[in-house]
Design an enzyme around this catalytic site. Structure first.
Site, mmCIF file in Angstrom:
data_model
loop_
_atom_site.group_PDB
_atom_site.id
_atom_site.type_symbol
_atom_site.label_atom_id
_atom_site.label_comp_id
_atom_site.label_asym_id
_atom_site.label_seq_id
_atom_site.Cartn_x
_atom_site.Cartn_y
_atom_site.Cartn_z
ATOM 1 N N ASP A 48 0.837 -1.197 0.000
ATOM 2 C CA ASP A 48 0.000 0.000 0.000
ATOM 3 C C ASP A 48 0.875 1.251 0.000
ATOM 4 O O ASP A 48 1.668 1.471 0.907
ATOM 5 C CB ASP A 48 -0.889 0.004 1.251
ATOM 6 C CG ASP A 48 -1.776 1.240 1.322
ATOM 7 O OD1 ASP A 48 -2.957 1.131 0.917
ATOM 8 O OD2 ASP A 48 -1.301 2.294 1.784
ATOM 9 N N TYR A 53 3.235 9.817 -0.652
ATOM 10 C CA TYR A 53 4.317 9.218 0.137
ATOM 11 C C TYR A 53 5.672 9.415 -0.518
ATOM 12 O O TYR A 53 6.718 9.201 0.108
ATOM 13 C CB TYR A 53 4.085 7.726 0.342
ATOM 14 C CG TYR A 53 2.833 7.353 1.073
ATOM 15 C CD1 TYR A 53 2.051 8.300 1.731
ATOM 16 C CD2 TYR A 53 2.400 6.031 1.104
ATOM 17 C CE1 TYR A 53 0.888 7.941 2.391
ATOM 18 C CE2 TYR A 53 1.247 5.660 1.767
ATOM 19 C CZ TYR A 53 0.482 6.619 2.399
ATOM 20 O OH TYR A 53 -0.662 6.249 3.049
ATOM 21 N N LYS A 78 -2.881 5.997 -4.128
ATOM 22 C CA LYS A 78 -3.919 6.956 -3.781
ATOM 23 C C LYS A 78 -3.681 8.285 -4.507
ATOM 24 O O LYS A 78 -2.528 8.638 -4.787
ATOM 25 C CB LYS A 78 -3.936 7.198 -2.264
ATOM 26 C CG LYS A 78 -3.982 5.925 -1.433
ATOM 27 C CD LYS A 78 -3.897 6.218 0.050
ATOM 28 C CE LYS A 78 -3.655 4.948 0.838
ATOM 29 N NZ LYS A 78 -2.260 4.481 0.745
ATOM 30 N N HIS A 111 -7.406 9.858 -1.792
ATOM 31 C CA HIS A 111 -6.644 9.882 -0.547
ATOM 32 C C HIS A 111 -7.319 10.730 0.527
ATOM 33 O O HIS A 111 -7.270 10.410 1.713
ATOM 34 C CB HIS A 111 -5.235 10.425 -0.819
ATOM 35 C CG HIS A 111 -4.233 10.034 0.207
ATOM 36 N ND1 HIS A 111 -2.878 10.032 -0.030
ATOM 37 C CD2 HIS A 111 -4.355 9.615 1.485
ATOM 38 C CE1 HIS A 111 -2.229 9.644 1.048
ATOM 39 N NE2 HIS A 111 -3.109 9.381 1.983
ATOM 40 N N SER A 140 -10.558 6.971 0.939
ATOM 41 C CA SER A 140 -9.771 6.907 2.170
ATOM 42 C C SER A 140 -10.140 8.098 3.051
ATOM 43 O O SER A 140 -10.444 9.180 2.545
ATOM 44 C CB SER A 140 -8.276 6.934 1.836
ATOM 45 O OG SER A 140 -7.489 6.907 3.011
ATOM 46 N N GLN A 163 -10.508 3.233 3.317
ATOM 47 C CA GLN A 163 -9.334 3.021 4.173
ATOM 48 C C GLN A 163 -9.259 4.148 5.204
ATOM 49 O O GLN A 163 -9.167 5.322 4.842
ATOM 50 C CB GLN A 163 -8.057 2.997 3.330
ATOM 51 C CG GLN A 163 -6.823 2.623 4.123
ATOM 52 C CD GLN A 163 -5.553 2.750 3.315
ATOM 53 O OE1 GLN A 163 -4.788 3.694 3.467
ATOM 54 N NE2 GLN A 163 -5.316 1.797 2.421
ATOM 55 N N LEU A 192 -1.322 -0.186 14.464
ATOM 56 C CA LEU A 192 -0.572 -0.232 15.725
ATOM 57 C C LEU A 192 -0.625 1.099 16.472
ATOM 58 O O LEU A 192 0.083 1.284 17.468
ATOM 59 C CB LEU A 192 0.884 -0.623 15.461
ATOM 60 C CG LEU A 192 1.081 -1.967 14.747
ATOM 61 C CD1 LEU A 192 2.558 -2.230 14.507
ATOM 62 C CD2 LEU A 192 0.445 -3.098 15.546
ATOM 63 N N LYS A 232 2.830 -0.823 9.148
ATOM 64 C CA LYS A 232 4.020 -0.236 8.544
ATOM 65 C C LYS A 232 5.215 -0.442 9.456
ATOM 66 O O LYS A 232 5.125 -0.308 10.674
ATOM 67 C CB LYS A 232 3.783 1.253 8.291
ATOM 68 C CG LYS A 232 4.993 2.002 7.735
ATOM 69 C CD LYS A 232 5.731 2.758 8.813
ATOM 70 C CE LYS A 232 7.000 3.425 8.251
ATOM 71 N NZ LYS A 232 7.787 4.086 9.306
ATOM 72 N N SER A 233 6.350 -0.797 8.868
ATOM 73 C CA SER A 233 7.613 -0.834 9.588
ATOM 74 C C SER A 233 8.733 -0.683 8.578
ATOM 75 O O SER A 233 8.594 -1.060 7.406
ATOM 76 C CB SER A 233 7.791 -2.150 10.352
ATOM 77 O OG SER A 233 9.072 -2.181 10.971
ATOM 78 N N ILE A 239 8.892 -6.315 10.265
ATOM 79 C CA ILE A 239 8.029 -6.663 9.131
ATOM 80 C C ILE A 239 7.644 -8.134 9.218
ATOM 81 O O ILE A 239 6.475 -8.510 9.047
ATOM 82 C CB ILE A 239 8.751 -6.361 7.802
ATOM 83 C CG1 ILE A 239 8.843 -4.844 7.586
ATOM 84 C CG2 ILE A 239 8.039 -7.027 6.629
ATOM 85 C CD1 ILE A 239 9.704 -4.438 6.409
ATOM 86 N N ASN A 242 5.347 -8.756 12.335
ATOM 87 C CA ASN A 242 3.971 -8.290 12.123
ATOM 88 C C ASN A 242 3.130 -9.298 11.357
ATOM 89 O O ASN A 242 1.902 -9.317 11.480
ATOM 90 C CB ASN A 242 3.979 -6.957 11.369
ATOM 91 C CG ASN A 242 4.419 -5.793 12.228
ATOM 92 O OD1 ASN A 242 4.434 -5.872 13.455
ATOM 93 N ND2 ASN A 242 4.791 -4.693 11.590
#
Length: 278
Positions: A48, A53, A78, A111, A140, A163, A192, A232-233, A239, A242
């Site tokens: 994603d 980003y 997005k 987005h 989103s 989202q 998280l 996310k990490s 990763i 998770n």
């Protein structure tokens, strides 16, 4: 390699993996390619990202370098605020496809809602579906109120996905029910809560009982709410950790305790600085 395979069927008939890698704040090209490859190697099939980003190039490099076939992966991007509109959206789609080095996106989202361009953007997204550049389209950060605005302004396809920030401390019950009635899959980012409450005693106790971490309990909770999630990490070990959430299940007592944690805590409280975007 752990292969994360569970999927849901979206309202347009396309399957979507319930677990993915969220690439937010992974902007450095070298790091972005490396951690995306690490996620794919760990079995993540859903990546994603978003034009905002600024890492689509890095992810595109990872997709090109990965031995996993493109058709096995699910790629989401997005459209940011300035990419919404009858002329802006087609250009933005082409730019994302070029940066990601792919012929199509599995999912494209608005987005952030923008009333003055929402209808034109949605029409352009539907056109991209008809030309097979996009498979599924969605939204989103849409609240119940924003979904009502969408109904008033837009026509055609129902969004496949909404989202939103979704985790044990922000359970979005009213929105979840509204999306369920509409046939929209609620997908959660920030599962998280940016690690801001991993020391919560309820999570710690549940994690200890299952031999898991509080982070794994939070991710597992999201999945048991039938909400696809994208932790996310930037650390390969995390990763992989998770993704280790398919070998246990939260029971009724666990879920009742987690239900008490809902206090509308937003880890991502940022908003675009203009009222038209709310």
């Amino acid at each position: 390699m752990l292969t994360v395979k569970p999927k849901i069927e979206l309202n347009d008939g396309h399957p979507m993996p319930v677990f993915g890698y969220g690439a937010y704040r992974v902007a450095d090209n070298t790091q972005g390619e490396a951690v995306t490859l690490a996620a794919i190697d760990a079995g993540y099939l859903h990546i994603d990202t978003a034009s905002a980003y600024q890492n689509e190039d890095a992810i595109g490099n990872a997709l090109a370098a990965s031995p996993v076939a493109r058709e096995e992966l699910f790629i989401t991007s997005k459209l940011w605020i300035d990419e919404q509109g009858s002329s802006e959206t087609p250009v933005a789609i082409e730019n994302s496809l070029r940066r990601l080095k792919t012929d199509y996106l599995d999912l494209l989202l608005i987005h952030w809602p923008r009333d003055d361009r929402m209808a034109a953007c949605w029409d352009a997204m539907q056109q991209a579906v008809s030309t097979k550049k996009i498979r599924s389209i969605g939204i989103s950060t849409f609240t119940v109120k924003r979904l009502e605005t969408f109904d008033r302004l837009c026509s055609g396809a129902t969004p496949a996905v909404n989202q939103v920030e979704y985790h044990t401390f922000l359970q979005q019950k009213e929105l979840r029910e509204d999306c369920r009635k509409r046939g929209i899959a609620l997908s959660g980012y920030c599962p998280l809560a940016r690690a801001l409450r991993l020391d919560d005693p309820v999570l710690v106790a549940i994690a200890k009982r299952h031999g898991k971490t509080p982070a794994q309990v939070m991710i597992r909770w999201s999945l048991q709410q039938d909400a696809p999630t994208i932790p996310k990490s930037s650390t390969p070990a995390r990763i992989e950790s998770n993704a280790a959430i398919f070998d246990f299940e939260l029971d009724g007592a666990d879920l009742q305790k987690i239900d008490t944690l809902d206090n509308t805590f937003e880890a991502n409280a940022w908003r675009p600085n203009h009222e038209v975007f709310y």
